[in-house]
Design a protein around this motif. Sequence first.
Motif, PDB file in Angstrom:
ATOM      1  N   GLU A 169     -16.736 -40.664 -48.550  1.00  0.00           N
ATOM      2  CA  GLU A 169     -17.384 -39.871 -49.595  1.00  0.00           C
ATOM      3  C   GLU A 169     -16.816 -38.457 -49.657  1.00  0.00           C
ATOM      4  O   GLU A 169     -16.706 -37.884 -50.737  1.00  0.00           O
ATOM      5  CB  GLU A 169     -18.886 -39.864 -49.383  1.00  0.00           C
ATOM      6  CG  GLU A 169     -19.489 -41.232 -49.624  1.00  0.00           C
ATOM      7  CD  GLU A 169     -20.986 -41.265 -49.492  1.00  0.00           C
ATOM      8  OE1 GLU A 169     -21.609 -40.187 -49.500  1.00  0.00           O
ATOM      9  OE2 GLU A 169     -21.529 -42.373 -49.390  1.00  0.00           O
TER      10      GLU A 169
ATOM     11  N   HIS B  33     -26.711 -43.518 -47.964  1.00  0.00           N
ATOM     12  CA  HIS B  33     -26.599 -42.813 -46.688  1.00  0.00           C
ATOM     13  C   HIS B  33     -27.628 -43.302 -45.678  1.00  0.00           C
ATOM     14  O   HIS B  33     -27.433 -43.166 -44.471  1.00  0.00           O
ATOM     15  CB  HIS B  33     -26.783 -41.309 -46.889  1.00  0.00           C
ATOM     16  CG  HIS B  33     -25.712 -40.710 -47.744  1.00  0.00           C
ATOM     17  ND1 HIS B  33     -25.993 -40.042 -48.901  1.00  0.00           N
ATOM     18  CD2 HIS B  33     -24.370 -40.690 -47.619  1.00  0.00           C
ATOM     19  CE1 HIS B  33     -24.871 -39.631 -49.454  1.00  0.00           C
ATOM     20  NE2 HIS B  33     -23.873 -40.018 -48.701  1.00  0.00           N
TER      21      HIS B  33
ATOM     22  N   GLN C  26     -18.215 -43.858 -43.494  1.00  0.00           N
ATOM     23  CA  GLN C  26     -18.845 -43.716 -44.805  1.00  0.00           C
ATOM     24  C   GLN C  26     -18.781 -42.262 -45.271  1.00  0.00           C
ATOM     25  O   GLN C  26     -18.433 -41.984 -46.419  1.00  0.00           O
ATOM     26  CB  GLN C  26     -20.293 -44.183 -44.748  1.00  0.00           C
ATOM     27  CG  GLN C  26     -21.031 -44.054 -46.067  1.00  0.00           C
ATOM     28  CD  GLN C  26     -22.493 -44.437 -45.955  1.00  0.00           C
ATOM     29  OE1 GLN C  26     -23.049 -44.512 -44.859  1.00  0.00           O
ATOM     30  NE2 GLN C  26     -23.124 -44.684 -47.081  1.00  0.00           N
ATOM     31  N   HIS C  27     -19.094 -41.321 -44.399  1.00  0.00           N
ATOM     32  CA  HIS C  27     -19.056 -39.909 -44.781  1.00  0.00           C
ATOM     33  C   HIS C  27     -17.630 -39.438 -45.069  1.00  0.00           C
ATOM     34  O   HIS C  27     -17.408 -38.652 -45.989  1.00  0.00           O
ATOM     35  CB  HIS C  27     -19.696 -39.045 -43.698  1.00  0.00           C
ATOM     36  CG  HIS C  27     -21.183 -39.137 -43.693  1.00  0.00           C
ATOM     37  ND1 HIS C  27     -21.930 -38.892 -42.582  1.00  0.00           N
ATOM     38  CD2 HIS C  27     -22.068 -39.464 -44.658  1.00  0.00           C
ATOM     39  CE1 HIS C  27     -23.209 -39.049 -42.862  1.00  0.00           C
ATOM     40  NE2 HIS C  27     -23.312 -39.412 -44.119  1.00  0.00           N
TER      41      HIS C  27
END
Length: 126
Positions: free
Chosen positions: A88, A33, A84-85
């Motif tokens: 995930e 992160h 990216q978040h």
Amino acid sequence: MTATSYILGIAAALLTLAVVIEMLRRRRLRERHATWWLIAGTLALIVGVFPKTLEWAADVAGVAIPINLVFFVSVVILFLVCIQHSSELTKLDDQTRTLAEQTALLELRIRELEQNTQSSIEADDQ
């Protein structure tokens, strides 16, 4: 730009890097992160210390006003953080659904075993 704005830019970049590193150290942020934030902080520090690099990068990219390149790179970095978040979040959603299904199946099996045990106890009592 004035010397004050350069100092402010350097201070902001150093603060960003310090906060991210401290969060990593305290395990409040994982490495995967922190990657984009470390890249952004490092780029900001480079531009703050060597302001001509921003003008050079703007010329190379064909951007007339160097600050527009800063805004564009900032938007790209935030976009990558969002992707990216989202990735995930999708993974965690799948794991949560799988765990909920497994839990429901285990609860059903426990109820069936309890019913079978209760039936066996009642049959033995008679």
